[in-house]
Scaffold this active site. Structure first.
Site, PDB file in Angstrom:
ATOM      1  N   GLU A  81      58.882   8.070  -4.833  1.00  0.00           N
ATOM      2  CA  GLU A  81      58.072   9.309  -4.892  1.00  0.00           C
ATOM      3  C   GLU A  81      57.922  10.044  -3.506  1.00  0.00           C
ATOM      4  OE1 GLU A  81      53.507   8.426  -3.545  1.00  0.00           O
ATOM      5  OE2 GLU A  81      54.074   6.812  -5.018  1.00  0.00           O
ATOM      6  N   CYS A 113      54.665   4.006  -7.604  1.00  0.00           N
ATOM      7  CA  CYS A 113      55.446   2.970  -7.198  1.00  0.00           C
ATOM      8  C   CYS A 113      56.242   2.137  -8.101  1.00  0.00           C
ATOM      9  CB  CYS A 113      54.232   1.931  -6.651  1.00  0.00           C
ATOM     10  SG  CYS A 113      53.450   2.613  -5.020  1.00  0.00           S
ATOM     11  N   ARG A 202      38.086   3.413  -4.609  1.00  0.00           N
ATOM     12  CA  ARG A 202      38.268   2.331  -5.227  1.00  0.00           C
ATOM     13  C   ARG A 202      38.438   2.276  -6.726  1.00  0.00           C
ATOM     14  NH1 ARG A 202      34.991  -1.580  -2.673  1.00  0.00           N
ATOM     15  NH2 ARG A 202      34.168  -1.241  -0.880  1.00  0.00           N
ATOM     16  N   HIS A 237      53.133  -6.185  -7.819  1.00  0.00           N
ATOM     17  CA  HIS A 237      53.261  -5.022  -6.779  1.00  0.00           C
ATOM     18  C   HIS A 237      52.242  -5.161  -5.916  1.00  0.00           C
ATOM     19  CE1 HIS A 237      53.277  -1.147  -5.394  1.00  0.00           C
ATOM     20  NE2 HIS A 237      51.992  -0.655  -5.688  1.00  0.00           N
ATOM     21  N   LYS A 246      44.926 -11.517  -5.946  1.00  0.00           N
ATOM     22  CA  LYS A 246      43.955 -11.514  -7.007  1.00  0.00           C
ATOM     23  C   LYS A 246      44.375 -11.368  -8.466  1.00  0.00           C
ATOM     24  CE  LYS A 246      39.425  -8.905  -8.444  1.00  0.00           C
ATOM     25  NZ  LYS A 246      38.816  -7.709  -8.097  1.00  0.00           N
ATOM     26  N   SER A 299      51.054   4.166 -10.004  1.00  0.00           N
ATOM     27  CA  SER A 299      49.555   5.001 -10.340  1.00  0.00           C
ATOM     28  C   SER A 299      50.031   6.019 -11.407  1.00  0.00           C
ATOM     29  CB  SER A 299      49.187   5.494  -9.029  1.00  0.00           C
ATOM     30  OG  SER A 299      48.582   4.572  -8.176  1.00  0.00           O
TER      31      SER A 299
END
EC number: 2.3.3.10
Length: 349
Positions: A81, A113, A202, A237, A246, A299
């Site tokens: 990118e 990404c 967020r 990632h 997580k 994204s």
């Protein structure tokens, strides 16, 4: 037909800036940032480095490790990118540098990404169809974050190249299958002419990263009839250290499975190189027969999941080129003033 990774190569610039140094400039709490992001420093490109030079270095390491004739490469695809040119492909620069031209095809990929893993999938298709003998897929970036923005603490530089082939005797790792999950999710964007990307804060978490990573991973596990415990390693990632940790827990993978490939705390988020960097770091340590589960995220948004099995050939090629751990040791630390110069944040006109 069996398709897999013939070779791989990574590159990480030697310069680093610590989270404390960035936080000092903006009056932020460095300890809170380090604990929240699980990132402690990030790589910084040299003044004359960009996504193209990083892609070339990664590709050269992949070629050194492989020992194959570059004229066998029928496709070079570079995902980024931060391509240095709006009109002028990065991939032709790479192809010329490694001696793969002229009887080949080349193109640049963009998907935030996961542009690098999208390039891997494209090479898998060309190799699997028989259109090309070998394909070189690269993910490389010199990612940018606006001064004082949250991204500035993690946006880093680095790249990885994967040589994809189908000759079983040459494969260091077999890609058993791949699966993608894609939606139109505007969590992160940069319009033409904008120096820095914007993001949804967020919003990039649950509806962006976690939705796509978990669905992509679950999709591949279901497709294969596999379980997390069937794998020795897992890579997700790495925009920071917290998100992949997580995601792994949500999916049933353990800390022991993800730790070998979790390089983001020491080098930051290399964007298109991020997931591939984790795979490379894992291949640096894996034994023949080990299985690796990997899921990239980009994204916009989408994920690419891969199931990989390491072969005996890994032992033969691994130490022909620098490993990820060798590339990231002995960093040169710089202050914010030099960092701003290296990243082009100081504009005189």
């Amino acid at each position: 037909m069996t398709i897999g990774i013939v070779s791989y190569g990574a590159y990480v610039p030697r310069y680093r800036i610590k989270i404390e140094e960035i936080a000092r400039l903006w009056g932020d709490d460095a300890e809170a940032l380090k604990n929240g992001l699980m990132v402690y420093e990030k790589s910084v490109p040299d003044i004359d480095e960009d996504a193209a030079t990083i892609a070339v270095e990664a590709a050269r390491n992949a070629m050194i490790r492989s020992g194959v004739d570059p004229s066998r490469i029928g496709a070079v695809y570079t995902g980024s990118e931060s391509h240095p040119y709006a009109v002028k492909p990065t991939s032709t620069i790479v192809a010329q540098a490694i001696g793969a031209t002229p009887q080949m095809t080349a193109a640049d990929f963009e998907f935030a990404c996961k542009a690098g893993t999208a390039a891997v999938q494209a090479c898998m298709g060309l190799v699997g169809s028989g259109m090309v003998d070998l394909g070189l897929a690269i993910g490389a970036d010199v990612s940018q974050g606006a001064p004082s923005d949250a991204l500035e603490y993690t946006a880093a530089a680095g790249g990885v190249a994967c040589l994809i082939g189908r000759n079983e005797s040459e494969l260091a790792a077999i890609i058993e299958d791949t699966y993608s999950f894609t939606t139109d999710t505007p969590d992160f964007w940069r319009r033409e002419g904008m120096p820095y990307p914007e993001h949804g804060g967020r919003f990039t978490g649950e509806p962006g990263y976690f939705k796509h990573v978990t669905n992509g991973a679950k999709g591949l596990l279901e497709k294969l009839g596999a379980k997390p415990e069937d794998y020795d390693y897992a890579v997700f990632h790495q925009p920071n250290g917290k998100f992949p940790s997580k995601a792994a827990k949500m999916l049933g993978f353990t800390k022991a499975q993800i730790t070998p490939g979790l390089v983001v705390p020491k080098i930051g988020n290399t964007y298109s190189g991020s997931c591939l960097m984790g795979i490379a770091a894992t291949l640096d340590q894996a034994k023949p027969g080990d299985r690796i589960f990997a899921t990239a995220f980009g994204s916009g948004a989408g994920s690419d999941a891969f199931s990989i099995t390491v072969t005996d050939r890994i032992e033969e090629i691994r130490n022909r080129a620098p490993t990820v751990s060798e590339l990231i040791k002995d960093p040169v630390y710089i202050d914010y003033a030099r960092y701003a110069r290296h990243k082009g944040k100081i504009r005189l006109a």
